[in-house]
Design an enzyme around this catalytic site. Structure first.
Site, PDB file in Angstrom:
ATOM      1  N   TYR A   1       0.931  -1.140   0.068  1.00  0.00           N
ATOM      2  CA  TYR A   1       0.121   0.025   0.024  1.00  0.00           C
ATOM      3  C   TYR A   1       0.843   1.216   0.300  1.00  0.00           C
ATOM      4  CZ  TYR A   1       0.905   1.039   4.982  1.00  0.00           C
ATOM      5  OH  TYR A   1       1.559   1.238   6.044  1.00  0.00           O
ATOM      6  N   CYS A   2       0.183   2.459  -0.256  1.00  0.00           N
ATOM      7  CA  CYS A   2       0.861   3.614  -0.164  1.00  0.00           C
ATOM      8  C   CYS A   2      -0.143   4.663   0.438  1.00  0.00           C
ATOM      9  CB  CYS A   2       1.187   4.099  -1.608  1.00  0.00           C
ATOM     10  SG  CYS A   2      -0.002   4.563  -2.757  1.00  0.00           S
ATOM     11  N   ARG A   3      -0.201   5.972  -0.166  1.00  0.00           N
ATOM     12  CA  ARG A   3      -0.920   6.999   0.308  1.00  0.00           C
ATOM     13  C   ARG A   3      -2.583   6.784  -0.300  1.00  0.00           C
ATOM     14  NH1 ARG A   3      -2.808  12.319  -0.427  1.00  0.00           N
ATOM     15  NH2 ARG A   3      -1.901  12.348  -2.549  1.00  0.00           N
TER      16      ARG A   3
END
Length: 104
Positions: free
Chosen positions: A67-69
């Site tokens: 995941y990221c932002r």
């Protein structure tokens, strides 16, 4: 086939709650990670996934929850990881829509 699976955040949460042997991979910057991340996640910033061995991810067949932002960098990171031979990649978007809490 892009070499990874896109899964829902609810599916990712289910794996985190009930699965075994997975690694949660946060591909944001160290500063973003430090500001709040999913419990247990390792920080492997997108720009560090460049063909070299990744010490935090030694097992290329291990289940990786990426995941990221917002979900943009996690897709890019998942493609790069797949290109490096990782096979258990599951991308689930970003913390902007994550409802299960973050830790600092």
């Amino acid at each position: 086939m892009n070499g990874y699976k896109e899964i829902t955040q609810e599916k990712a949460w289910d794996i985190m709650e009930h699965g075994k042997g997975f690694v949660i991979v946060d591909v944001r910057t160290p500063e973003e990670y430090g500001g709040g991340h999913i419990r247990g996640a390792v920080n492997v910033p997108l720009e560090t996934i460049d063909g070299r061995e990744i010490p935090e991810l030694p097992d290329k067949s291990q289940e990786l929850l990426v995941y990221c932002r917002s979900g943009v960098r996690s897709k890019m990171a998942s493609e790069k990881l797949a290109a490096q031979g990782y096979t258990g990649i599951e991308e689930f978007g970003g913390v902007l829509t994550w409802t299960h809490g973050l830790v600092k």
